[in-house]
Motif scaffolding. Structure first.
Motif, PDB file in Angstrom:
ATOM      1  N   VAL A  85      56.779 104.733  84.947  1.00  0.00           N
ATOM      2  CA  VAL A  85      57.185 103.355  84.691  1.00  0.00           C
ATOM      3  C   VAL A  85      57.429 102.615  86.007  1.00  0.00           C
ATOM      4  O   VAL A  85      57.110 101.428  86.132  1.00  0.00           O
ATOM      5  N   GLU A 106      52.023  95.541  82.563  1.00  0.00           N
ATOM      6  CA  GLU A 106      51.973  96.868  81.949  1.00  0.00           C
ATOM      7  C   GLU A 106      53.313  97.218  81.304  1.00  0.00           C
ATOM      8  O   GLU A 106      53.355  97.805  80.218  1.00  0.00           O
ATOM      9  N   ALA A 107      54.412  96.856  81.950  1.00  0.00           N
ATOM     10  CA  ALA A 107      55.739  97.119  81.388  1.00  0.00           C
ATOM     11  C   ALA A 107      55.936  96.346  80.084  1.00  0.00           C
ATOM     12  O   ALA A 107      56.481  96.880  79.107  1.00  0.00           O
ATOM     13  N   VAL A 108      55.486  95.102  80.047  1.00  0.00           N
ATOM     14  CA  VAL A 108      55.576  94.296  78.816  1.00  0.00           C
ATOM     15  C   VAL A 108      54.740  94.948  77.716  1.00  0.00           C
ATOM     16  O   VAL A 108      55.184  95.053  76.565  1.00  0.00           O
ATOM     17  N   LEU A 154      53.942  98.117  77.462  1.00  0.00           N
ATOM     18  CA  LEU A 154      54.618  99.357  77.064  1.00  0.00           C
ATOM     19  C   LEU A 154      55.780  99.051  76.127  1.00  0.00           C
ATOM     20  O   LEU A 154      55.955  99.704  75.102  1.00  0.00           O
ATOM     21  N   ARG A 155      56.575  98.034  76.447  1.00  0.00           N
ATOM     22  CA  ARG A 155      57.698  97.655  75.593  1.00  0.00           C
ATOM     23  C   ARG A 155      57.192  97.258  74.196  1.00  0.00           C
ATOM     24  O   ARG A 155      57.763  97.649  73.180  1.00  0.00           O
ATOM     25  N   ALA A 156      56.119  96.498  74.131  1.00  0.00           N
ATOM     26  CA  ALA A 156      55.544  96.090  72.846  1.00  0.00           C
ATOM     27  C   ALA A 156      55.037  97.307  72.069  1.00  0.00           C
ATOM     28  O   ALA A 156      55.240  97.395  70.848  1.00  0.00           O
ATOM     29  N   LEU A 204      56.112 100.416  72.332  1.00  0.00           N
ATOM     30  CA  LEU A 204      57.274 101.181  71.867  1.00  0.00           C
ATOM     31  C   LEU A 204      57.928 100.508  70.662  1.00  0.00           C
ATOM     32  O   LEU A 204      58.314 101.183  69.701  1.00  0.00           O
ATOM     33  N   SER A 205      58.022  99.192  70.689  1.00  0.00           N
ATOM     34  CA  SER A 205      58.595  98.467  69.553  1.00  0.00           C
ATOM     35  C   SER A 205      57.755  98.674  68.293  1.00  0.00           C
ATOM     36  O   SER A 205      58.291  98.912  67.203  1.00  0.00           O
ATOM     37  N   GLU A 206      56.440  98.583  68.443  1.00  0.00           N
ATOM     38  CA  GLU A 206      55.535  98.796  67.306  1.00  0.00           C
ATOM     39  C   GLU A 206      55.663 100.223  66.779  1.00  0.00           C
ATOM     40  O   GLU A 206      55.721 100.444  65.561  1.00  0.00           O
ATOM     41  N   GLU A 215      58.286 102.226  67.018  1.00  0.00           N
ATOM     42  CA  GLU A 215      59.597 102.357  66.355  1.00  0.00           C
ATOM     43  C   GLU A 215      59.564 101.719  64.966  1.00  0.00           C
ATOM     44  O   GLU A 215      60.129 102.273  64.013  1.00  0.00           O
TER      45      GLU A 215
END
Length: 129
Positions: A104, A111-113, A115-117, A119-121, A123
């Motif tokens: 990370v 790329e961080a944005v 990855l966050r999206a 991970l949210s999907e 979850e």
């Protein structure tokens, strides 16, 4: 996909064949692959045939008869292949948390944005929401 769960990086010519097939987007004969790759470098048809057959035997390509030849296509997308490489790297890292932090830490903001999206999907999917 690679058999027995072992994901390995491709050799140079294997990468060229896989990249060509991914970009082509549909099953192709060795002749088609060779014709295009040979425009960029000197390459024997039999070399491309051997590499393609090896990729098939390793489980990275599927094939279907096409007259006296075969049409080949990848069994996994480029993105799925990348995910398998990342999974293997994480599995062999020793300390997964430190490996993830290091990974990370080398990401761009975009790329961080992403990855966050992702991970949210993920979850949302596993929680059933």
């Amino acid at each position: 996909m690679a058999r027995e769960g072992a994901v390995r990086g491709f050799g140079e010519l294997e990468s060229s064949v896989m990249d060509w097939l991914w970009e082509h987007g549909e099953p192709a004969t060795v002749r088609e692959v060779h014709t295009d790759l040979a425009k960029q470098r000197q390459l024997a048809y039999t070399t491309v045939l051997t590499v393609t057959d090896n990729l098939f035997k390793k489980g990275w390509l599927r094939r279907e008869p096409a007259g006296r030849a075969h049409r080949y296509e990848p069994v996994a997308s480029r993105e799925q292949y990348g995910a398998m490489l990342m999974r293997e790297a994480l599995d062999v890292s020793g300390d997964r948390q430190q490996a993830l932090l290091a990974f990370v830490g080398k990401m761009s903001l975009e790329e961080a944005v992403a990855l966050r999206a992702a991970l949210s999907e993920f979850e949302r999917r596993i929680s059933g929401r």
